[in-house]
Design a protein around this motif. Structure first.
Motif, PDB file in Angstrom:
ATOM      1  N   ASP A 285       0.835  -1.206   0.000  1.00 42.17           N
ATOM      2  CA  ASP A 285       0.000   0.000   0.000  1.00 42.17           C
ATOM      3  C   ASP A 285       0.870   1.257   0.000  1.00 42.17           C
ATOM      4  OD1 ASP A 285      -2.174   1.642   0.082  1.00 42.17           O
ATOM      5  OD2 ASP A 285      -2.947   0.922   2.000  1.00 42.17           O
ATOM      6  N   GLU A 286       0.323   2.355  -0.557  1.00 45.38           N
ATOM      7  CA  GLU A 286       1.034   3.642  -0.635  1.00 45.38           C
ATOM      8  C   GLU A 286       2.466   3.438  -1.123  1.00 45.38           C
ATOM      9  OE1 GLU A 286      -0.534   6.277  -0.424  1.00 45.38           O
ATOM     10  OE2 GLU A 286      -2.351   5.820   0.691  1.00 45.38           O
ATOM     11  N   ALA A 287       2.584   2.717  -2.238  1.00 47.35           N
ATOM     12  CA  ALA A 287       3.902   2.280  -2.709  1.00 47.35           C
ATOM     13  C   ALA A 287       4.801   3.433  -3.132  1.00 47.35           C
ATOM     14  CB  ALA A 287       3.730   1.304  -3.873  1.00 47.35           C
ATOM     15  N   HIS A 288       4.257   4.631  -3.291  1.00 47.95           N
ATOM     16  CA  HIS A 288       5.117   5.782  -3.608  1.00 47.95           C
ATOM     17  C   HIS A 288       6.108   6.059  -2.483  1.00 47.95           C
ATOM     18  CE1 HIS A 288       1.829   7.565  -1.235  1.00 47.95           C
ATOM     19  NE2 HIS A 288       2.744   8.420  -0.826  1.00 47.95           N
ATOM     20  N   ASN A 289       5.826   5.556  -1.272  1.00 46.32           N
ATOM     21  CA  ASN A 289       6.746   5.738  -0.146  1.00 46.32           C
ATOM     22  C   ASN A 289       7.909   4.752  -0.161  1.00 46.32           C
ATOM     23  OD1 ASN A 289       5.502   7.851   1.588  1.00 46.32           O
ATOM     24  ND2 ASN A 289       3.790   6.419   1.671  1.00 46.32           N
ATOM     25  N   LEU A 290       7.791   3.701  -0.947  1.00 47.69           N
ATOM     26  CA  LEU A 290       8.763   2.614  -0.836  1.00 47.69           C
ATOM     27  C   LEU A 290      10.174   2.987  -1.290  1.00 47.69           C
ATOM     28  CD1 LEU A 290       9.258  -0.251   0.034  1.00 47.69           C
ATOM     29  CD2 LEU A 290       8.382  -1.056  -2.173  1.00 47.69           C
ATOM     30  N   PRO A 291      10.374   3.797  -2.355  1.00 44.21           N
ATOM     31  CA  PRO A 291      11.768   4.106  -2.724  1.00 44.21           C
ATOM     32  C   PRO A 291      12.583   4.714  -1.583  1.00 44.21           C
ATOM     33  CG  PRO A 291      10.309   4.690  -4.527  1.00 44.21           C
ATOM     34  CD  PRO A 291       9.425   4.307  -3.376  1.00 44.21           C
ATOM     35  N   ASP A 292      12.055   5.748  -0.928  1.00 48.49           N
ATOM     36  CA  ASP A 292      12.805   6.366   0.164  1.00 48.49           C
ATOM     37  C   ASP A 292      12.929   5.438   1.364  1.00 48.49           C
ATOM     38  OD1 ASP A 292      13.364   8.666  -1.190  1.00 48.49           O
ATOM     39  OD2 ASP A 292      11.730   9.830  -0.331  1.00 48.49           O
ATOM     40  N   ARG A 293      11.847   4.708   1.681  1.00 49.55           N
ATOM     41  CA  ARG A 293      11.914   3.785   2.811  1.00 49.55           C
ATOM     42  C   ARG A 293      12.941   2.693   2.542  1.00 49.55           C
ATOM     43  NH1 ARG A 293       7.925   2.694   6.524  1.00 49.55           N
ATOM     44  NH2 ARG A 293       9.398   1.081   7.157  1.00 49.55           N
ATOM     45  N   ALA A 294      12.983   2.187   1.307  1.00 48.52           N
ATOM     46  CA  ALA A 294      13.932   1.122   0.984  1.00 48.52           C
ATOM     47  C   ALA A 294      15.358   1.634   1.063  1.00 48.52           C
ATOM     48  CB  ALA A 294      13.631   0.565  -0.407  1.00 48.52           C
ATOM     49  N   ARG A 295      15.602   2.846   0.553  1.00 45.72           N
ATOM     50  CA  ARG A 295      16.957   3.410   0.661  1.00 45.72           C
ATOM     51  C   ARG A 295      17.388   3.464   2.126  1.00 45.72           C
ATOM     52  NH1 ARG A 295      15.070   7.261  -3.527  1.00 45.72           N
ATOM     53  NH2 ARG A 295      16.127   6.707  -5.466  1.00 45.72           N
ATOM     54  N   ALA A 296      16.474   3.891   2.991  1.00 49.73           N
ATOM     55  CA  ALA A 296      16.800   4.003   4.412  1.00 49.73           C
ATOM     56  C   ALA A 296      17.063   2.632   5.034  1.00 49.73           C
ATOM     57  CB  ALA A 296      15.669   4.711   5.155  1.00 49.73           C
ATOM     58  N   MET A 297      16.304   1.614   4.637  1.00 50.25           N
ATOM     59  CA  MET A 297      16.471   0.287   5.215  1.00 50.25           C
ATOM     60  C   MET A 297      17.839  -0.313   4.893  1.00 50.25           C
ATOM     61  SD  MET A 297      12.835  -1.590   4.532  1.00 50.25           S
ATOM     62  CE  MET A 297      11.307  -0.653   4.606  1.00 50.25           C
ATOM     63  N   TYR A 298      18.338  -0.044   3.694  1.00 50.45           N
ATOM     64  CA  TYR A 298      19.605  -0.641   3.292  1.00 50.45           C
ATOM     65  C   TYR A 298      20.796   0.247   3.623  1.00 50.45           C
ATOM     66  CZ  TYR A 298      16.449  -3.764   0.907  1.00 50.45           C
ATOM     67  OH  TYR A 298      15.447  -4.657   0.648  1.00 50.45           O
ATOM     68  N   SER A 299      20.538   1.445   4.134  1.00 49.69           N
ATOM     69  CA  SER A 299      21.605   2.349   4.548  1.00 49.69           C
ATOM     70  C   SER A 299      21.919   2.141   6.022  1.00 49.69           C
ATOM     71  CB  SER A 299      21.194   3.810   4.295  1.00 49.69           C
ATOM     72  OG  SER A 299      20.938   4.044   2.920  1.00 49.69           O
ATOM     73  N   ALA A 300      22.997   2.772   6.494  1.00 44.19           N
ATOM     74  CA  ALA A 300      23.383   2.665   7.911  1.00 44.19           C
ATOM     75  C   ALA A 300      24.148   3.921   8.306  1.00 44.19           C
ATOM     76  CB  ALA A 300      24.223   1.419   8.150  1.00 44.19           C
ATOM     77  N   ARG A 301      24.112   4.230   9.608  1.00 45.21           N
ATOM     78  CA  ARG A 301      24.735   5.464  10.115  1.00 45.21           C
ATOM     79  C   ARG A 301      25.470   5.167  11.418  1.00 45.21           C
ATOM     80  NH1 ARG A 301      22.561   9.541  13.597  1.00 45.21           N
ATOM     81  NH2 ARG A 301      23.426  11.619  13.208  1.00 45.21           N
ATOM     82  N   PHE A 302      26.621   5.814  11.586  1.00 52.89           N
ATOM     83  CA  PHE A 302      27.399   5.661  12.816  1.00 52.89           C
ATOM     84  C   PHE A 302      28.033   7.002  13.162  1.00 52.89           C
ATOM     85  CE2 PHE A 302      30.990   4.623  15.488  1.00 52.89           C
ATOM     86  CZ  PHE A 302      30.444   3.663  16.332  1.00 52.89           C
TER      87      PHE A 302
END
Length: 834
Positions: free
Chosen positions: A389-406
């Protein structure tokens, strides 16, 4: 003959697993680490060692067929000619606790594989070896047992006999479910315009399954707001499942409001057909589900700290039976009530219950996030239907899921938190902190700060654009790879900074030793958070490839290190391949080629449904004489205020105005309230929690006696997922084309897609911006009875590169020359729509 399909691990753990939930040994997320160690040990075993051997067997027990399958870690023949099943386990348990009988499930898995192997190879005897790898000391401990084929066969048959009551329960349920789904009717008297078309597309995608392409059928569907997308996707998916075209449906969302919409749709189906047999569970985040938190509000997943974790597996089957025998939907309240009664963890109960449910509702991360995805389902492909649902959100959400921060500060703070004195952890923290300090100095030399970064979106004339990427880097002493970009305290690298990665790898073992040795220490929670941060970025480093860049940012004494996923396409594609079909739907999936590209579905079918509402119900106007570009914003404020006043005065009611940033919102709000004090206003503040969000929306009540104009931010919590039906909202203004603010990260994204296909500005700026515009505009018309107006304020809305992104039902857009002309058109619209 009815048949049950079970994985070896599923069968063994369900029947034999005992004990407690203990985050000291399960909460550190060993799955990826364990897989790496398995591959290393398998490779070291040499020739003749067959790794990851798929085994399957058919068994019949009291009229029920069982298909048992799984992958044995290794099979080899020893020097005596005996076939050996090797079961590899990684563990954080202390070496002296790694005994032969440490975990009966481990032997049981090896013995089931042995039974299948002995049957297939017609062996009379066979050995099972347990290989334990202690992750902190690298010690390998092995135990071997000798079995006859008859012993192993009897063991497997005994397990299946124990499972029989549960198998009968599930088979009876599936039969009743499919029968009731076959009789299920659409729960409304008629389809809305467009609903039948959407339902047909989803059904055909589910029915096609894996016949069309490897990894399942993919469907992108743009369906206008108010069409009833949730029911139009769920109903046909359920019908397909009832025909055997799908084992389980996963309804995945970006926010809680759309989870509630899925729950409401299922509730409506149950209300329309009380005989419907359908199990659904909604999975909540652990932090929200937890019944036992520590002093800092974190889940306390230790048996000595949490009565719901202590002995969880001893009471799980009773809790499951209680739920499966009830007819209620398994929402958060039902799980919490059952968890309290049986003294089990509600979060883990929801996960275990999901294996017995037909519909699982949850966040995107349960499928796509590499750390928290549901391994019990998605480590191998299954007969699953994904409704996104609301798949327009998936590109940014997916980028965030595969990224990491320290952050460097987490090292400094941890070193202070453990206090004085010498220790292996203190030494490792000091060394890592010193290394990050040197890296920060190197970044500062490469990219000295020169004031604030610009916030104006870049010019769209790419031939005249002076890119931020043109900056020449300086030299630095710390061993950093050659930068792609060095500007204003930020450095981007294509290669991983191996020295920083080495420092964090060397921190893992002493950090884990300290955590396990000091569970009651005041600093435990802080160092546990550090441990997860280290794990997160080291895991991201292992999947790092050309789809990523490294960002290092120096601010004062801080150094932030981020591994940024620019292109999530291959990772999303791999996740969707775990099912037979995926339907990704939203009101805004324009242009479809963009979404197919960034979500790894280049060959997916994409359809756009017509707007079901009469065009005369929507007044659509644009004042192209206003520029809201960054350089023009201060000069545009009064013109924007005048246009908003014209909108709000045309008819008493509730309105929303959406701005591209909080700064611009505040400028306009201050001017508007000073010059039009007679019009009621409300301004969105940043960082609103759920309660504040609800309080804001409550102001937009039905049948308002006075006009209210709310000021909000495009792409924020009120720009989408808000359902203000009827006269709760009769108009909105959209100020600007929503382009993301320019910063080095957006420019790196732009560069990546320029090199990939010359679409950099579109992918980094224009398409995400217009998505926010269209989402905001979709707040106005929600039902057949709604009437409302949308006002666009920016000259770019008249340019071809933006008008080509307009939905087809915007053909009636009127371009006006002045506020006076706007007032006249609004008066005429409301006169026609009394």
């Amino acid at each position: 003959m009815p048949t049950i399909r079970l994985s070896v691990r599923e069968l063994v753990e369900f029947l034999l697993r005992t004990g407690s939930i203990d985050s000291r040994f399960t909460g550190f997320d060993r799955a990826n680490e364990g897989a790496r160690i398995h591959r290393r040990l398998q490779k070291a075993a040499g020739e003749g060692y067959a790794a990851e051997v798929f085994l399957t067997a058919e068994r019949t027990m009291e009229g029920i067929g069982f298909t048992i399958e799984g992958r044995a870690d290794g099979i080899f023949t020893d020097e005596d000619g005996t076939v050996v099943i090797d079961e590899i386990k990684t563990t954080a348990a202390p070496t002296d606790a790694i005994t032969e009988d440490m975990n009966p499930c481990h032997w049981a898995q090896g013995m089931v594989y042995g039974a299948i192997c002995a049957e297939q190879q017609e062996l009379e005897t066979l050995d099972v070896r347990l290989t334990y790898y202690q992750v902190d000391t690298d010690e390998i401990i092995r135990y071997t047992r000798h079995f006859s084929a008859a012993e192993l066969d009897a063991f497997l048959n005994d397990l299946l006999r124990q499972y029989l009551p549960w198998a009968r329960r599930q088979l009876d349920w599936v039969e009743a479910r499919n029968r009731s789904l076959g009789a299920l009717q659409f729960p409304f008297p008629a389809y809305r315009p467009g609903q039948r078309a959407l339902a047909g597309e989803v059904y055909r995608a589910c029915a096609a399954g894996k016949a069309e392409q490897k990894g399942g059928t993919r469907l992108f569907c743009q369906a206008p707001t108010g069409i009833g997308k949730t029911m139009s996707a769920l109903f046909p998916a359920l019908k397909a499942m009832g025909e055997g075209k799908g084992e389980k449906i996963f309804y995945l969302t970006a926010r809680n409001t759309t989870q509630a919409a899925a729950e409401d749709a299922l509730a409506r189906l149950r209300a329309a057909d009380p005989a419907l047999s359908l199990r659904s569970v909604t999975l909540s985040a652990k932090e929200k589900a937890c019944l036992c938190k520590d002093a800092e509000g974190r889940p306390a997943c230790l048996p000595e700290a949490c009565p719901y974790a202590n002995g969880y597996y001893e009471r799980l089957k009773d809790a499951l039976a209680d739920l499966l025998d009830s007819a209620v939907p398994y929402d958060r309240a039902a799980l919490t009530e059952t968890a309290r009664r049986h003294r089990v963890c509600p979060f883990e109960l929801g996960l275990d219950l999901s294996e017995w449910c037909d519909v699982v509702i949850g966040d995107y991360n349960y499928l796509f996030d590499p750390t928290v995805h549901l391994r019990r389902f998605f480590d191998a492909a299954g007969d699953y239907i994904f409704l996104i649902d609301e798949a327009h959100n998936l590109p940014d959400r997916a980028r965030a899921m595969y990224s990491a921060r320290f952050c460097k500060s987490s090292l400094t703070d941890a070193r202070r938190a453990i206090g004085k004195g010498k220790s292996a952890l203190k030494t490792a923290l000091t060394k890592a902190d010193r290394g990050f300090l040197e890296a920060r100095r190197a970044v500062t030399k490469l990219a000295p700060r020169r004031g604030s970064a610009p916030t104006e979106p870049p010019t769209e004339d790419l031939t005249r654009q002076t890119s931020l990427l043109d900056t020449e880097p300086a030299e630095a002493a710390f061993p950093l790879p050659e930068p792609l970009l060095a500007r204003d305290g930020t450095v981007f690298l294509q290669e991983l900074p191996k020295e920083l990665l080495r420092l964090l790898f060397s921190l893992q073992a002493p950090l884990q030793d300290w955590l396990e040795a000091n569970p009651e220490a005041d600093a435990h929670a802080q160092l546990l958070e550090l441990y997860f941060a280290v794990q997160d970025i080291t895991r991201a480093a292992e999947r790092y490839d050309a789809h990523f860049v490294t960002q290092l940012t120096a601010r004062g004494s801080e150094l932030e290190w981020e591994l940024l996923c620019l292109d999530p396409a291959p990772f999303v594609d791999a996740s969707l391949a775990a099912g037979r079909a995926a339907a990704l739907f939203s009101a805004t999936l324009t242009p479809p080629g963009y979404y197919r590209s960034v979500l790894g579905c280049p060959d997916a079918r994409a359809v756009a449904l017509e707007n079901p509402f009469p065009p005369e119900h929507l007044g659509l106007y644009c004042l192209p004489g206003i520029s809201t570009r960054y350089r023009d914003r201060e000069a545009s404020v009064q013109a924007v205020s005048d246009a908003l006043a014209a909108l709000a005065r045309a008819k008493v009611g509730n309105y929303l105005a959406f701005f591209p940033s909080y700064a611009y919102l505040r400028q306009a709000y201050e001017d508007f309230t000073a010059r039009y004090p007679d019009i009621g206003t409300l301004a969105q503040e940043s960082g609103l929690d759920d309660a504040a969000r609800a309080a804001f929306l409550e102001q937009f009540g039905p049948s308002p006696a006075k006009t209210l104009l709310g000021f909000g931010v495009m792409g924020g919590i009120f720009g989408e997922g808000v359902d203000l039906v009827g006269d709760r909202l009769i108009g909105c203004a959209i100020v600007g084309v929503g382009l993301p603010q320019v910063n080095p990260r957006q420019e790196i994204l732009r560069r990546y897609y320029d090199e990939a296909g010359g679409t950099g500005f579109d992918y980094a700026y224009r398409f995400p911006g217009m998505n926010k515009v269209l989402q905001a505009a979709g707040r106005v018309i929600r039902t057949q009875e709604d009437r409302g107006v949308v006002l666009l304020l920016d000259d770019r809305f008249a340019r071809a590169e933006y008008t080509r992104l307009f939905p087809r039902h915007w053909h009636q857009l009127q371009y006006l020359r002045s506020t006076t002309e706007l007032e006249q058109q609004l008066a005429a619209f409301w006169a026609r729509n009394q």
